[in-house]
Design a protein around this motif. Structure first.
Motif, PDB file in Angstrom:
ATOM      1  N   GLU A 235      -5.005  -6.472   7.759  1.00 42.12           N
ATOM      2  CA  GLU A 235      -6.076  -6.006   8.652  1.00 42.12           C
ATOM      3  C   GLU A 235      -6.329  -7.032   9.753  1.00 42.12           C
ATOM      4  OE1 GLU A 235      -9.212  -5.128   5.864  1.00 42.12           O
ATOM      5  OE2 GLU A 235      -8.389  -3.124   5.455  1.00 42.12           O
ATOM      6  N   TYR A 236      -6.192  -8.300   9.425  1.00 42.90           N
ATOM      7  CA  TYR A 236      -6.335  -9.358  10.424  1.00 42.90           C
ATOM      8  C   TYR A 236      -5.214  -9.257  11.463  1.00 42.90           C
ATOM      9  CZ  TYR A 236      -7.666 -13.906  12.301  1.00 42.90           C
ATOM     10  OH  TYR A 236      -8.089 -14.914  13.128  1.00 42.90           O
ATOM     11  N   ILE A 237      -3.982  -9.079  10.994  1.00 44.25           N
ATOM     12  CA  ILE A 237      -2.842  -8.905  11.904  1.00 44.25           C
ATOM     13  C   ILE A 237      -3.087  -7.723  12.833  1.00 44.25           C
ATOM     14  CG2 ILE A 237      -0.402  -8.185  12.006  1.00 44.25           C
ATOM     15  CD1 ILE A 237       0.002  -9.866   9.427  1.00 44.25           C
ATOM     16  N   LYS A 238      -3.517  -6.616  12.278  1.00 33.81           N
ATOM     17  CA  LYS A 238      -3.817  -5.407  13.059  1.00 33.81           C
ATOM     18  C   LYS A 238      -4.857  -5.718  14.137  1.00 33.81           C
ATOM     19  CE  LYS A 238      -6.089  -0.891  12.378  1.00 33.81           C
ATOM     20  NZ  LYS A 238      -5.345  -0.012  13.233  1.00 33.81           N
ATOM     21  N   GLY A 239      -5.936  -6.385  13.748  1.00 32.06           N
ATOM     22  CA  GLY A 239      -6.997  -6.705  14.701  1.00 32.06           C
ATOM     23  C   GLY A 239      -6.530  -7.607  15.824  1.00 32.06           C
ATOM     24  N   VAL A 240      -5.754  -8.624  15.489  1.00 33.01           N
ATOM     25  CA  VAL A 240      -5.253  -9.561  16.501  1.00 33.01           C
ATOM     26  C   VAL A 240      -4.279  -8.852  17.445  1.00 33.01           C
ATOM     27  CG1 VAL A 240      -3.802 -11.611  16.858  1.00 33.01           C
ATOM     28  CG2 VAL A 240      -5.656 -11.650  15.177  1.00 33.01           C
ATOM     29  N   ALA A 241      -3.362  -8.049  16.897  1.00 35.50           N
ATOM     30  CA  ALA A 241      -2.381  -7.335  17.735  1.00 35.50           C
ATOM     31  C   ALA A 241      -3.082  -6.374  18.684  1.00 35.50           C
ATOM     32  CB  ALA A 241      -1.380  -6.588  16.855  1.00 35.50           C
ATOM     33  N   GLU A 242      -4.048  -5.625  18.175  1.00 31.59           N
ATOM     34  CA  GLU A 242      -4.768  -4.675  19.027  1.00 31.59           C
ATOM     35  C   GLU A 242      -5.625  -5.393  20.070  1.00 31.59           C
ATOM     36  OE1 GLU A 242      -4.885  -0.936  15.908  1.00 31.59           O
ATOM     37  OE2 GLU A 242      -6.730  -2.107  16.165  1.00 31.59           O
ATOM     38  N   ALA A 243      -6.224  -6.511  19.699  1.00 29.68           N
ATOM     39  CA  ALA A 243      -7.021  -7.281  20.654  1.00 29.68           C
ATOM     40  C   ALA A 243      -6.142  -7.849  21.763  1.00 29.68           C
ATOM     41  CB  ALA A 243      -7.755  -8.415  19.937  1.00 29.68           C
ATOM     42  N   GLN A 244      -4.921  -8.260  21.409  1.00 28.36           N
ATOM     43  CA  GLN A 244      -4.011  -8.797  22.427  1.00 28.36           C
ATOM     44  C   GLN A 244      -3.666  -7.720  23.451  1.00 28.36           C
ATOM     45  OE1 GLN A 244      -0.563 -10.854  20.924  1.00 28.36           O
ATOM     46  NE2 GLN A 244       0.371 -10.971  22.933  1.00 28.36           N
ATOM     47  N   VAL A 245      -3.443  -6.496  22.981  1.00 31.43           N
ATOM     48  CA  VAL A 245      -3.156  -5.385  23.902  1.00 31.43           C
ATOM     49  C   VAL A 245      -4.356  -5.099  24.772  1.00 31.43           C
ATOM     50  CG1 VAL A 245      -2.669  -2.905  24.006  1.00 31.43           C
ATOM     51  CG2 VAL A 245      -1.380  -4.353  22.444  1.00 31.43           C
ATOM     52  N   ASN A 246      -5.554  -5.038  24.172  1.00 31.62           N
ATOM     53  CA  ASN A 246      -6.766  -4.758  24.934  1.00 31.62           C
ATOM     54  C   ASN A 246      -7.044  -5.851  25.959  1.00 31.62           C
ATOM     55  OD1 ASN A 246      -7.246  -2.364  23.590  1.00 31.62           O
ATOM     56  ND2 ASN A 246      -8.537  -3.330  22.046  1.00 31.62           N
TER      57      ASN A 246
ATOM     58  N   ILE B 119      -4.696  -7.350 -15.645  1.00 34.61           N
ATOM     59  CA  ILE B 119      -6.125  -7.658 -15.653  1.00 34.61           C
ATOM     60  C   ILE B 119      -6.635  -8.038 -14.264  1.00 34.61           C
ATOM     61  CG2 ILE B 119      -7.878  -9.267 -16.541  1.00 34.61           C
ATOM     62  CD1 ILE B 119      -6.240  -9.379 -19.147  1.00 34.61           C
ATOM     63  N   VAL B 120      -5.905  -8.916 -13.550  1.00 37.99           N
ATOM     64  CA  VAL B 120      -6.491  -9.469 -12.329  1.00 37.99           C
ATOM     65  C   VAL B 120      -5.520  -9.673 -11.166  1.00 37.99           C
ATOM     66  CG1 VAL B 120      -6.259 -11.890 -13.028  1.00 37.99           C
ATOM     67  CG2 VAL B 120      -8.077 -11.248 -11.482  1.00 37.99           C
ATOM     68  N   LEU B 121      -4.284 -10.105 -11.409  1.00 38.88           N
ATOM     69  CA  LEU B 121      -3.434 -10.579 -10.314  1.00 38.88           C
ATOM     70  C   LEU B 121      -3.034  -9.485  -9.336  1.00 38.88           C
ATOM     71  CD1 LEU B 121      -2.123 -13.007  -9.013  1.00 38.88           C
ATOM     72  CD2 LEU B 121      -0.101 -12.607 -10.433  1.00 38.88           C
ATOM     73  N   GLU B 122      -2.654  -8.318  -9.826  1.00 43.93           N
ATOM     74  CA  GLU B 122      -2.245  -7.251  -8.899  1.00 43.93           C
ATOM     75  C   GLU B 122      -3.395  -6.855  -7.975  1.00 43.93           C
ATOM     76  OE1 GLU B 122       0.114  -2.980  -8.793  1.00 43.93           O
ATOM     77  OE2 GLU B 122      -0.457  -3.822 -10.729  1.00 43.93           O
ATOM     78  N   LYS B 123      -4.594  -6.747  -8.524  1.00 41.96           N
ATOM     79  CA  LYS B 123      -5.763  -6.420  -7.704  1.00 41.96           C
ATOM     80  C   LYS B 123      -6.042  -7.538  -6.695  1.00 41.96           C
ATOM     81  CE  LYS B 123     -10.627  -5.176  -8.028  1.00 41.96           C
ATOM     82  NZ  LYS B 123     -11.754  -4.921  -8.903  1.00 41.96           N
ATOM     83  N   TYR B 124      -5.956  -8.782  -7.149  1.00 37.87           N
ATOM     84  CA  TYR B 124      -6.181  -9.940  -6.285  1.00 37.87           C
ATOM     85  C   TYR B 124      -5.173  -9.957  -5.135  1.00 37.87           C
ATOM     86  CZ  TYR B 124      -6.624 -14.843  -4.851  1.00 37.87           C
ATOM     87  OH  TYR B 124      -6.779 -15.986  -4.112  1.00 37.87           O
ATOM     88  N   MET B 125      -3.891  -9.777  -5.455  1.00 37.08           N
ATOM     89  CA  MET B 125      -2.852  -9.800  -4.427  1.00 37.08           C
ATOM     90  C   MET B 125      -2.992  -8.630  -3.460  1.00 37.08           C
ATOM     91  SD  MET B 125      -1.273 -12.595  -4.672  1.00 37.08           S
ATOM     92  CE  MET B 125      -0.159 -12.174  -3.326  1.00 37.08           C
ATOM     93  N   THR B 126      -3.371  -7.462  -3.967  1.00 39.59           N
ATOM     94  CA  THR B 126      -3.583  -6.303  -3.098  1.00 39.59           C
ATOM     95  C   THR B 126      -4.688  -6.604  -2.091  1.00 39.59           C
ATOM     96  OG1 THR B 126      -2.818  -4.776  -4.797  1.00 39.59           O
ATOM     97  CG2 THR B 126      -4.190  -3.849  -3.045  1.00 39.59           C
ATOM     98  N   HIS B 127      -5.789  -7.159  -2.562  1.00 40.85           N
ATOM     99  CA  HIS B 127      -6.898  -7.517  -1.668  1.00 40.85           C
ATOM    100  C   HIS B 127      -6.461  -8.592  -0.663  1.00 40.85           C
ATOM    101  CE1 HIS B 127     -10.933  -8.323  -0.258  1.00 40.85           C
ATOM    102  NE2 HIS B 127     -10.709  -9.613  -0.475  1.00 40.85           N
ATOM    103  N   PHE B 128      -5.744  -9.610  -1.143  1.00 39.29           N
ATOM    104  CA  PHE B 128      -5.267 -10.692  -0.290  1.00 39.29           C
ATOM    105  C   PHE B 128      -4.379 -10.148   0.836  1.00 39.29           C
ATOM    106  CE2 PHE B 128      -2.049 -13.945   0.715  1.00 39.29           C
ATOM    107  CZ  PHE B 128      -2.855 -15.037   1.029  1.00 39.29           C
TER     108      PHE B 128
END
Length: 159
Positions: free
Chosen positions: A142-153, A127-136
């Motif tokens: 996506e945050y990790i990706k943004g921080v890693a790419e910003a560090q390189v830039n 009903i809810v948990l798998e969708k919730y965890m996927t979003h989480f």
């Protein structure tokens, strides 16, 4: 027993991605919406093999604690964290980092878990948990990706 798998292409070297994913401080930044904070074990910096962290967070309006331990690590290729105590019956979370040349990394994230409460837990998953965890997990990755790419830039003088 849901298994959530994700893949991200990050324009940053493998080591930067590996370190970003195991940063306690970055984890807290990326989970600000759930007020997640480290309250025990390793509470800042980079978590290492054999170390654990206890998180306090609010999920579904309920304050919860969860302790995870790094049970496997091969730097900078992968690490695994597993639940020691918390709301799940069990979980294993594998973080893999595959270099694609010198400046790109494929990050693979596999979250394998079992909810408590047998059939009721499986119903909650559906009903809810798998969708919730996927979003989480997607938001965090996506945050990790943004921080890693910003560090390189930033290191390339683009900031």
């Amino acid at each position: 027993m849901p298994v959530i798998r994700m893949e991200f292409l990050i324009h940053a070297p493998q080591q930067i991605c590996f370190d970003a994913a195991r940063s306690i401080d970055l984890h807290m930044e990326s989970t600000a919406k759930t007020r997640e904070r480290a309250i025990g074990g390793v509470t800042s910096g980079l978590i290492q093999l054999g170390e654990s962290v206890t998180w306090e967070a609010v999920h579904f309006g309920i304050k919860q604690n969860l302790t995870a331990k790094i049970t496997e690590m091969e730097e900078p290729r992968y690490f695994v964290d597993e639940m020691v105590a918390g709301a799940f019956k069990r979980f294993s979370h594998v973080h893999e980092f595959i270099p694609l040349g010198a400046s790109q990394t494929r990050m693979l994230d596999t979250f394998d878990y079992t909810s408590p409460f047998g059939m009721l837990g499986r119903l909650v998953d559906w009903i809810v948990l798998e969708k919730y965890m996927t979003h989480f997990l997607r938001t965090r990755n996506e945050y990790i990706k943004g921080v890693a790419e910003a560090q390189v830039n930033k290191s390339n003088g683009l900031f």
